[in-house]
Design an enzyme around this catalytic site. Structure first.
Site, PDB file in Angstrom:
ATOM      1  N   ASP A 154     -14.047  13.460 -57.037  1.00 47.07           N
ATOM      2  CA  ASP A 154     -13.883  14.562 -55.947  1.00 47.07           C
ATOM      3  C   ASP A 154     -14.042  13.788 -54.347  1.00 47.07           C
ATOM      4  OD1 ASP A 154     -13.969  17.237 -54.367  1.00 47.07           O
ATOM      5  OD2 ASP A 154     -14.242  17.855 -56.631  1.00 47.07           O
TER       6      ASP A 154
ATOM      7  N   HIS B  67      -8.901  17.337 -53.251  1.00 48.16           N
ATOM      8  CA  HIS B  67     -10.256  16.730 -53.965  1.00 48.16           C
ATOM      9  C   HIS B  67     -10.251  15.483 -54.193  1.00 48.16           C
ATOM     10  CE1 HIS B  67     -12.448  20.701 -54.023  1.00 48.16           C
ATOM     11  NE2 HIS B  67     -11.324  21.226 -54.621  1.00 48.16           N
TER      12      HIS B  67
ATOM     13  N   GLU C 287      -7.420  23.920 -55.194  1.00 48.39           N
ATOM     14  CA  GLU C 287      -7.646  24.199 -53.901  1.00 48.39           C
ATOM     15  C   GLU C 287      -6.935  23.008 -52.834  1.00 48.39           C
ATOM     16  OE1 GLU C 287     -12.023  26.212 -54.240  1.00 48.39           O
ATOM     17  OE2 GLU C 287     -12.051  24.141 -54.326  1.00 48.39           O
TER      18      GLU C 287
HETATM   19  C1  ACM Z   1     -12.999  25.019 -58.829  1.00 46.41           C
HETATM   20  O1  ACM Z   1     -14.237  25.450 -58.867  1.00 46.41           O
HETATM   21  N1  ACM Z   1     -12.555  24.591 -57.738  1.00 46.41           N
HETATM   22  C2  ACM Z   1     -12.443  24.756 -59.891  1.00 46.41           C
END
Ligand code: ACM
Ligand code: ZN
Length: 773
Positions: free
Chosen positions: A203, A278, A343
């Site tokens: 991440d 991420h 995201e």
């Molecule tokens: C997530 O909670 N962004 C998968």
């Protein structure tokens, strides 16, 4: 019931005649979680002693036996053996039977012999895990114990899981957890008959797996500037030359050790290598992976939106990812390889020459289609290696890759859509499966991400959604809890967030749906807590925590305060106004009527002793309690609080904006009028508000109070301006407007919304309560 009482009396008699006589078991002694599919208690018992042996015929049987052998070694010092010839008695025999369901087992205990039948290692393992739960709880002790009869009842169990994917995700990026903790967690997953550990290895805030071809991923990407003393969303962006010391990573040898250990506990480890977003940790290590190619630092905390993502135009990005995945595939035998996909803010893709060229060449009409191209390309690669790509539900956007499996996290929508398209899905909706959420009243819990997911709510989870067709339901592999670790810095805190919620989840994923019974589970949870204690697990006792709710009685302008904890049947006792919580405490049986400012102190009792945290709250009575409120601008449908009584019901909203006590307005201003029924003298109006800028909740920029005698002509009696300020924490604030005492019947309150953040996002105002004095 009568028969059971008789058995208890008889067993007491037997006990009092001779200490050595074994216990007579009743159904209430059987406290297995997850609840077995079928169970029949017999008469008689099996007793383990130092001569008990395990009769096994293959390595998977012996490996399962070893788990219990190790337990007896610890608690008793015995060296129990596995044998290959059938003894006369006092043994546990393992039988491989093809007609038993995958991962299922049969367990039959008959006096001197226990038989466990299964058709694979997991089945034998789960037979052993059930034996562990049938034995006295001291079997879980980490040290030697004395004077225990290691007896289990004669019993006949037939058991198998409802779902094949029973998972937990650990986010080891936001905070790094040592290999030993991962192994401990694997043990505990097996204890709950869970079979999947999803490791979120990548991440923004840390890259956690050694990749030999790209050493900078861990030399640079695994460490960040230490700002652990600051709130997650209040950490500054480190400069490139600041020393990054906080973090860690797993070497490839560590990973091999984790995977091998997991295999010995029937757990499949699913690695997650996030893409295309991420990945700031990767971009910090190799800036050329992003569109801009600009050096960045590994963020120390919150980062939103995430714009430094992998460039989808450059071929070198895909070469990098394939090389990384080649090493990952070598290390993880898992059929499923998780590529994240969530995201991604695609701002840079829209401006990047490489990305624009890719879109043109591939006929892609939107950034979503470019993401879809990205994931489809990785899916081709992963399936060419004989594996299956799994990703968060954003991978549906712009078109789902043909062989992909979807992990539905933004509710169940992604799962519905993917299963309708004929894809397999794993359900992890935030509402029930996000273990970074609070699990009790927010003011009594350690800081968490937000949300409210107590153990009883987890227990309501079902991976099959009512609206699914049978065919869609066939595509549901199971479910999983996700523990994101922004607010989980230590192992003991991680345990706190996982247990006992994982037990509730395990039953939703393992046991037949028709047997779901929260009351029954709540009783079994008591034994589980004892077991957790012996296992040295820092489990949460939040289910004991008392919370209050209030109902306004319009007719009398009084408030009925109800007290509850999560157990449907519980012994709550309380005292009022400073009395001590002792033998004078009143057993709570019905809501407590409040007509004046009152302090309630209460506790949950077990066996006549207080357990859990003491509840203490002062309910401040005021002149508007229970009066009529007219909304000139209506609150948002998602935050209705207690509708028309919300602002005048005494119960205050907490720092948890999901607590059901807040009313909220998105972009709009708030305006309401309270009718006090008659003209009364007042001199003070205070408006409760909250700021939590992470989820875009801002203080009102202005509060104004106006009074009227007739409800038509209003006169302003005070106004407070509160300009926007940056603020990283969650703050509750009362805007208090004081004025000369005067008579009025109508009180109008206005609150102005900031409307837009400096980044252009919509803003909320959250209000509760309006106190008139
Ligand atoms: C997530 O909670 N962004 C998968
Ligand atoms: Zn690009």
């Amino acid at each position: 019931m009568k028969l059971r009482a008789l058995i208890i009396v008889l067993s007491l008699l037997i006990f009092s005649c001779s200490n050595k006589e074994a216990k007579v078991f009743t159904e209430t002694d059987i406290q297995i979680i997850p609840k077995p599919e079928r169970l029949k208690l017999g008469e008689g018992h099996f007793e383990f002693n130092k001569n008990t042996v395990f009769f096994t015929t293959d390595v998977s049987q012996s490996a399962a036996a070893q788990i219990l052998i190790d337990k007896f070694k610890t608690v008793q010092g015995w060296d129990l053996k596995t044998v290959e010839t059938l003894p006369k008695s006092n043994y546990i025999q393992f039988k491989t039977s093809e007609d038993i369901k995958k991962e299922g087992y049969k367990l039959l205990a008959e006096n001197n012999i226990i038989t466990i039948e299964a058709n694979n290692f997991n089945g034998f393992l789960y037979g052993i895990e059930t034996l562990r739960q049938l034995l006295p709880v001291e079997i879980e002790s980490q040290v030697k114990v004395e004077s225990i009869d290691w007896v289990i009842p004669n019993i006949d169990i037939v058991d198998a899981p409802r779902f094949k994917w029973r998972g937990l995700m650990l986010d080891v990026s936001r905070h790094f957890f040592q290999k030993e903790y991962i192994k401990k967690t694997i043990d505990r997953l097996a204890y709950h008959k869970m079979n999947t550990l999803h490791l979120h290895l990548v991440d923004d805030q840390g890259w956690r797996i050694e990749i030999k071809e790209y050493p900078k991923l861990t030399q640079i990407g695994a460490y960040r500037v230490d700002q652990e003393d600051k709130p997650w969303d209040g950490r500054y962006t480190p400069s490139l030359d600041e020393k990054a010391t906080y973090g860690g990573f797993y070497t490839q040898d560590d990973i091999k050790e984790i995977v091998a250990y997991a295999e010995s506990r029937g757990v499949n480890v699913v690695p997650e290598i996030e893409m295309p977003a991420h990945v700031t940790s990767a971009v910090a290590s190799y800036p050329e992976l992003s569109c801009l190619g600009k050096p960045v630092s590994v963020p120390s905390g919150g980062l939103w939106p995430i714009t430094d993502i992998y460039c989808a135009g450059k071929e070198s990005t895909f070469e990098f990812l394939e090389n990384v995945l080649n090493e990952v595939l070598e290390l993880f035998p898992s059929k499923y390889i998780h590529v994240g996909g969530d995201e991604a803010t695609k701002t840079n893709w829209k401006a990047c020459a490489h990305c624009k060229k890719r879109m043109k060449d591939e006929n892609l009409n939107s950034p979503e289609e470019l993401q879809s191209y990205f994931i489809k390309r990785m899916e081709r690669f992963i399936s060419s290696k004989g594996r299956v790509l799994i990703g968060w539900d954003e991978i549906l956007e712009g078109g789902l890759a043909p062989g992909a499996t979807v992990m539905s996290w933004r509710g169940v929508k992604g799962g519905l859509e993917a299963s309708e398209q004929g894809h397999d899905v794993v359900m992890t909706p935030g509402t029930h499966c996000y273990f970074d959420h609070y699990q009790g009243p927010m003011n009594t819990e350690p800081l968490a991400w937000g949300g409210n997911t107590p153990v009883s709510k987890v227990y309501e989870f079902d991976p099959i959604v009512d609206s699914m067709s049978d065919e869609q339901a066939q595509h549901v592999l199971g479910g999983q809890a996700n523990l994101w670790s922004e607010y989980v810095p230590t192992e003991s805190h991680s345990e706190y967030m996982i247990y006992p919620r994982i037990a509730a989840l395990s039953e939703t994923l393992w046991s037949p749906k028709k047997d779901r019974d929260w009351l029954d589970f709540s009783y079994r949870m008591e034994s589980l807590f004892k077991s957790y204690k012996y296992q040295n697990i820092n489990y949460a006792k939040s289910a004991y925590t008392i919370s209050s709710d209030a109902k306004v009685n319009d007719a009398t302008n009084t408030i009925n305060v109800s007290l509850k904890n999560e157990f449907p049947v519980s012994d709550i006792r309380y005292v009022l106004n400073g009395a001590s919580l002792d033998s004078t405490a009143i057993a709570y049986s019905k809501p407590i009527e409040i007509k004046a400012t009152t302090t309630i102190k209460a506790s949950l009792y077990k066996d006549n002793k207080p357990v859990g945290k003491v509840f203490e709250k002062t309910f401040n009575y005021h002149k508007a309690v229970g009066k009529k409120v007219v909304y000139n601008t209506k609150y948002h449908n998602s935050y209705k609080g207690k509708e028309s009584t919300n602002m005048v019901n005494i119960i205050r909203g907490t720092k948890n904006f999901h607590d059901g006590q807040w009313q909220a307005w998105l972009v709009n201003d708030m305006e309401l009028t309270i009718d006090l029924d008659e003209e009364i003298e007042i001199q003070d109006v205070s408006v409760g508000t909250m700021e939590h800028q992470g989820p875009s909740i801002y203080f009102p920029t202005q509060i104004e109070v106006l009074l009227s005698k007739d409800g038509k002509a209003f006169k302003s009696v005070g106004k407070i301006d509160r300009p926007y300020k940056n603020n990283a924490s969650i703050i509750l604030k009362d805007f208090n407007i004081h004025f000369d005492p005067q008579k009025a019947r109508f009180v109008k309150v206005k609150a102005k919304n900031l409307k837009k953040t400096d980044k252009g996002g919509d803003t909320w105002i959250f209000i509760d309560e309006i106190v008139v004095r």
